[in-house]
Scaffold this motif. Structure first.
Motif, short mmCIF file in Angstrom:
data_model
loop_
_atom_site.label_atom_id
_atom_site.label_comp_id
_atom_site.label_asym_id
_atom_site.label_seq_id
_atom_site.Cartn_x
_atom_site.Cartn_y
_atom_site.Cartn_z
N GLU A 69 0.83 -1.20 0.00
CA GLU A 69 0.00 0.00 0.00
C GLU A 69 0.87 1.24 0.00
OE1 GLU A 69 -2.81 -0.73 3.10
OE2 GLU A 69 -3.94 -2.11 1.81
N GLY A 70 2.00 1.17 0.68
CA GLY A 70 2.95 2.26 0.63
C GLY A 70 3.39 2.55 -0.79
N LEU A 71 3.62 1.47 -1.52
CA LEU A 71 4.05 1.60 -2.91
C LEU A 71 2.95 2.25 -3.75
CD1 LEU A 71 6.80 0.80 -3.74
CD2 LEU A 71 5.98 -1.47 -4.33
N ALA A 72 1.74 1.83 -3.51
CA ALA A 72 0.62 2.41 -4.25
C ALA A 72 0.48 3.90 -3.93
CB ALA A 72 -0.67 1.67 -3.92
N ALA A 73 0.68 4.23 -2.68
CA ALA A 73 0.58 5.64 -2.27
C ALA A 73 1.66 6.46 -2.99
CB ALA A 73 0.74 5.76 -0.76
N LYS A 74 2.82 5.87 -3.07
CA LYS A 74 3.92 6.54 -3.74
C LYS A 74 3.56 6.87 -5.20
CE LYS A 74 8.48 7.09 -2.54
NZ LYS A 74 9.35 6.82 -1.41
N ALA A 75 2.80 6.00 -5.82
CA ALA A 75 2.38 6.24 -7.19
C ALA A 75 1.61 7.56 -7.27
CB ALA A 75 1.51 5.09 -7.69
N ASP A 76 0.74 7.76 -6.32
CA ASP A 76 -0.05 8.98 -6.35
C ASP A 76 0.78 10.21 -6.04
OD1 ASP A 76 -2.22 7.44 -7.04
OD2 ASP A 76 -2.80 7.08 -4.96
N GLU A 77 1.75 10.05 -5.14
CA GLU A 77 2.66 11.17 -4.88
C GLU A 77 3.39 11.58 -6.15
OE1 GLU A 77 5.51 10.56 -1.71
OE2 GLU A 77 3.97 9.51 -0.52
N PHE A 78 3.97 10.60 -6.81
CA PHE A 78 4.69 10.89 -8.04
C PHE A 78 3.77 11.55 -9.06
CE2 PHE A 78 7.87 7.29 -7.11
CZ PHE A 78 8.77 8.19 -6.55
N ALA A 79 2.56 11.03 -9.16
CA ALA A 79 1.61 11.57 -10.14
C ALA A 79 1.32 13.04 -9.84
CB ALA A 79 0.32 10.76 -10.12
N ALA A 80 1.34 13.38 -8.56
CA ALA A 80 1.00 14.75 -8.18
C ALA A 80 2.14 15.73 -8.46
CB ALA A 80 0.63 14.79 -6.69
N GLU A 81 3.36 15.27 -8.37
CA GLU A 81 4.46 16.22 -8.42
C GLU A 81 5.36 16.11 -9.66
OE1 GLU A 81 7.61 13.88 -5.47
OE2 GLU A 81 5.98 15.10 -4.64
N LEU A 82 5.03 15.18 -10.55
CA LEU A 82 5.86 15.02 -11.75
C LEU A 82 4.97 14.93 -12.98
CD1 LEU A 82 8.34 12.23 -10.56
CD2 LEU A 82 8.93 14.63 -11.01
N PRO A 83 5.54 15.23 -14.15
CA PRO A 83 4.77 14.98 -15.38
C PRO A 83 4.55 13.48 -15.54
CG PRO A 83 7.01 15.72 -15.86
CD PRO A 83 6.81 15.91 -14.41
N PRO A 84 3.47 13.11 -16.19
CA PRO A 84 3.04 11.70 -16.25
C PRO A 84 4.13 10.72 -16.64
CG PRO A 84 1.35 13.08 -17.19
CD PRO A 84 2.50 13.99 -16.87
N ALA A 85 4.89 10.99 -17.69
CA ALA A 85 5.90 10.03 -18.12
C ALA A 85 6.94 9.82 -17.04
CB ALA A 85 6.56 10.51 -19.41
#
Lengths: 188, 188
Positions: A69-85
């Motif tokens: 779940e931590g890993l999944a949360a990290k996905a959303d963090e990255f999505a919020a602060e970086l361009p999609p690619a």
DNA sequence: GCGATAACCGGGGACTGTCTCCGTTTGGTG
DNA sequence: CACCAAACGGAGACAGTCCCCGGTTATCGC
């Protein structure tokens, strides 16, 4: 799906104790840690362990839900602060690193993305696939990811890259390189 | 490196019988076929098996040399009749297919390309690395392969792709697709 | 509080597999 | 054809998995 009657107090105690010990044991000895040994270390009989977790798979899954779940949360963090690619590759990197460095996790992630023909879509499979899907969709919408690529394929490829990197040095130092080979191709 | 004195007749007989049976057994039950069972099926005691092949690895290797040499030969065939880039991908495809479809071979190929830090470069490792090197050099010379890519890396990546494809359907139907993703990259 | 009872415990044991040790057999040589 | 080193083989120690079932205990209705 929760118990009709709540777990008996002793059952819950044992369940949690087993989980604690299992996390340690898997970290220490990898996915093949002795189950009877885990039971012994938790101070319960092996029967108790097998009742709570009928298969090694089940225990592995229960022991790693937090981390997944931590890993999944990290996905959303990255999505919020970086361009999609970038978010996608960054997360794949994270995933591969965890696959290699967290002992025991590899087997679990592997079976979470195997064909399985619908049926046994494990709980952790759902978690990790969900995260991947969000990132993949965003990257496709942006136009920086081939539209014919399925999230699950990317998870499988990530597993493969982790495997490759593990062969190289057992520590995952090659992950970033291999990941960039995948995103950019082998041509000069 | 051959025996100073030639093997005793009974020893040679047993050695060969064990090898025959091992090939069958690995094909049937995969890399984890029971060694004692192989010994039994060959009509020898387990001591005899372990004397000839001290580790499972050793037996695996001896059982698959033929096939690996076949694979290496195929590399030269492809090199002779195809342009370098095509020969390389075609051979990698062949390699991946074998990895998945020949039960037991995967473990062997895996350990043939693990870091191992010089020391235990197994015989089959040499064979397969040699084949890869020839193809890689040709493709680099032609300019259709990034010059910073080592043959061994490509073997590891192929192993990873085979793993990924195995997760997908267990039969390797996705290999060509994954291979093309690697050569062309993920961008549209 | 207090019994009844369903839920739970735990460890013994059957099974499978690995690998070693050592008394016995056997092939080849002089 | 006798000798002996080389090779055999299988019993047995060990480790792991998983199930079974007699005994125990937490919980609920009273």
């Amino acid at each position: 799906m929760t118990q009709v009657r709540p777990m008996r107090a002793d059952a819950r105690r044992n369940y949690e104790r087993l989980l604690e010990v299992a996390v340690e044991a898997f970290a220490e000895h990898g996915e093949n840690a002795s189950l009877d040994d885990i039971a012994k270390r938790a101070g319960v009989g092996s029967g108790t362990l097998y009742r709570h977790f009928p298969t090694r798979q089940a225990l592995l899954e229960a022991a790693f839900v937090d981390r997944l779940e931590g890993l999944a949360a990290k996905a959303d963090e990255f999505a919020a602060e970086l361009p999609p690619a970038a978010a996608l590759t960054e997360w794949l990197n994270e995933l591969c690193v965890a696959t290699i460095q967290v002992r025991g996790l590899k087997a679990l992630l592997g079976s979470a993305v195997t064909d399985g023909s619908s049926a046994t879509v494990t709980a952790c499979g759902v978690t990790v696939r969900g995260a991947a899907t969000r990132l993949v969709d965003a990257a496709k919408k942006e136009g920086t990811l081939r539209p014919d690529i399925e999230p699950i394929e990317l998870l499988r490829l990530a597993h493969g890259l982790a495997t490759a990197s593990e062969l190289a040095d057992g520590q995952g130092r090659e992950i970033r390189r291999y990941l960039s080979l995948l995103t950019e191709g082998l041509r000069p």
